[in-house]
Write an enzyme that holds these catalytic residues in place. Sequence first.
Site, PDB file in Angstrom:
ATOM      1  N   ARG A 268      -9.414   1.513   8.867  1.00  0.00           N
ATOM      2  CA  ARG A 268      -9.127   0.101   9.109  1.00  0.00           C
ATOM      3  C   ARG A 268     -10.222  -0.601   9.897  1.00  0.00           C
ATOM      4  NH1 ARG A 268      -3.201   0.545   8.576  1.00  0.00           N
ATOM      5  NH2 ARG A 268      -2.218  -1.411   9.113  1.00  0.00           N
TER       6      ARG A 268
ATOM      7  N   ARG B 292      -0.973  -9.007  12.908  1.00  0.00           N
ATOM      8  CA  ARG B 292      -1.412  -7.898  12.044  1.00  0.00           C
ATOM      9  C   ARG B 292      -2.281  -8.404  10.899  1.00  0.00           C
ATOM     10  NH1 ARG B 292       4.259  -5.694  10.801  1.00  0.00           N
ATOM     11  NH2 ARG B 292       3.259  -4.535   9.116  1.00  0.00           N
TER      12      ARG B 292
ATOM     13  N   ARG C  10      11.931  -8.048   5.488  1.00  0.00           N
ATOM     14  CA  ARG C  10      12.284  -6.663   5.154  1.00  0.00           C
ATOM     15  C   ARG C  10      13.711  -6.377   5.595  1.00  0.00           C
ATOM     16  NH1 ARG C  10       6.917  -3.202   6.872  1.00  0.00           N
ATOM     17  NH2 ARG C  10       5.864  -3.353   4.873  1.00  0.00           N
TER      18      ARG C  10
ATOM     19  N   LYS D  89       0.831  -1.220   0.000  1.00  0.00           N
ATOM     20  CA  LYS D  89       0.000   0.000   0.000  1.00  0.00           C
ATOM     21  C   LYS D  89       0.860   1.263   0.000  1.00  0.00           C
ATOM     22  CE  LYS D  89      -1.996  -0.822   3.937  1.00  0.00           C
ATOM     23  NZ  LYS D  89      -1.537  -2.166   4.371  1.00  0.00           N
TER      24      LYS D  89
ATOM     25  N   ARG E 254      11.266  -2.246  11.336  1.00  0.00           N
ATOM     26  CA  ARG E 254      10.129  -1.842  12.147  1.00  0.00           C
ATOM     27  C   ARG E 254       9.981  -2.733  13.353  1.00  0.00           C
ATOM     28  NH1 ARG E 254       5.229  -0.570   8.112  1.00  0.00           N
ATOM     29  NH2 ARG E 254       4.183  -1.666   9.805  1.00  0.00           N
TER      30      ARG E 254
HETATM   31  P1  ADP Z   1       0.905  -2.249   7.736  1.00  0.00           P
HETATM   32  O1  ADP Z   1      -0.300  -2.001   6.906  1.00  0.00           O
HETATM   33  O2  ADP Z   1       2.029  -2.856   6.975  1.00  0.00           O
HETATM   34  O3  ADP Z   1       0.623  -2.982   9.027  1.00  0.00           O
HETATM   35  P2  ADP Z   1       0.956   0.514   8.678  1.00  0.00           P
HETATM   36  O4  ADP Z   1       2.128   1.424   8.679  1.00  0.00           O
HETATM   37  O5  ADP Z   1      -0.220   0.917   7.866  1.00  0.00           O
HETATM   38  O6  ADP Z   1       1.539  -0.865   8.187  1.00  0.00           O
HETATM   39  O7  ADP Z   1       0.463   0.261  10.193  1.00  0.00           O
HETATM   40  C1  ADP Z   1       1.340  -0.118  11.211  1.00  0.00           C
HETATM   41  C2  ADP Z   1       0.608  -0.150  12.552  1.00  0.00           C
HETATM   42  O8  ADP Z   1       0.136   1.170  12.867  1.00  0.00           O
HETATM   43  C3  ADP Z   1      -0.643  -1.026  12.616  1.00  0.00           C
HETATM   44  O9  ADP Z   1      -0.350  -2.359  12.920  1.00  0.00           O
HETATM   45  C4  ADP Z   1      -1.447  -0.328  13.721  1.00  0.00           C
HETATM   46  O10 ADP Z   1      -0.971  -0.668  15.005  1.00  0.00           O
HETATM   47  C5  ADP Z   1      -1.136   1.128  13.502  1.00  0.00           C
HETATM   48  N1  ADP Z   1      -2.131   1.765  12.590  1.00  0.00           N
HETATM   49  C6  ADP Z   1      -1.882   2.315  11.373  1.00  0.00           C
HETATM   50  N2  ADP Z   1      -3.005   2.803  10.819  1.00  0.00           N
HETATM   51  C7  ADP Z   1      -4.003   2.555  11.709  1.00  0.00           C
HETATM   52  C8  ADP Z   1      -5.404   2.794  11.715  1.00  0.00           C
HETATM   53  N3  ADP Z   1      -6.031   3.393  10.694  1.00  0.00           N
HETATM   54  N4  ADP Z   1      -6.106   2.403  12.807  1.00  0.00           N
HETATM   55  C9  ADP Z   1      -5.508   1.825  13.848  1.00  0.00           C
HETATM   56  N5  ADP Z   1      -4.205   1.546  13.901  1.00  0.00           N
HETATM   57  C10 ADP Z   1      -3.440   1.906  12.848  1.00  0.00           C
END
Ligand code: ADP
Length: 183
Positions: free
Chosen positions: A83, A139, A122, A8, A128
Amino acid sequence: MGPPGAGKGTQGELLARHLEVPRFSTGEMLREARAQGSELGRRAQSYMDAGELVPDEVVLGLIAEALDDTPPTGGFILDGFPRTVAQAQGLDAILDEREAPLDGVVWLNVPEEELVRRLTGRDGSENRTDDEPETVRRRIQVYRDETEPVVRWYARKGLRVIEADGMGSIEEIQSGLRRELAR
Ligand code: ADP
């Protein structure tokens, strides 16, 4: 939208540059807040490291703030947000106020084995704290339970959902997306 590891961020970034619109990634905003050691960052930390979602009101606040700083007519890309259905409902309220409805959802899909391979493999460039195998599995589970229903929710509301195959080269996927979006 799409599972963790689907690409994404990479595709969203390229698309935002192509369309000349800002991209708002809640994941990146949260990682920045953590790096700065802000109150919000500290609050988000334990959720992120466990592979859980940060509370809805936290990310809704981040998005509302980002949109406040954006011209209402220029368009934008949301990455990794919403999400949960509650986030999508909160977003609707924010966008109603701005009279800026969503045009559509891009849904990137990748088979689960490939997601795990990508995320646990990665390299150091994207080190991360949530890339431990157990956290990665959590996740993906959270995505299936909480986020996939959001795609169905949007589809039911009649929003255009563009389903894209996240396997292939970055360029192939990007040109496929642009083709679809131009239709
Ligand atoms: P990925 O999609 O690879 O898990 P992101 O950078 O989008 O990576 O998200 C990393 C973490 O950040 C998630 O596992 C969550 O804990 C938090 N997070 C990101 N976006 C949201 C969201 N919209 N709502 C709740 N938690 C979020």
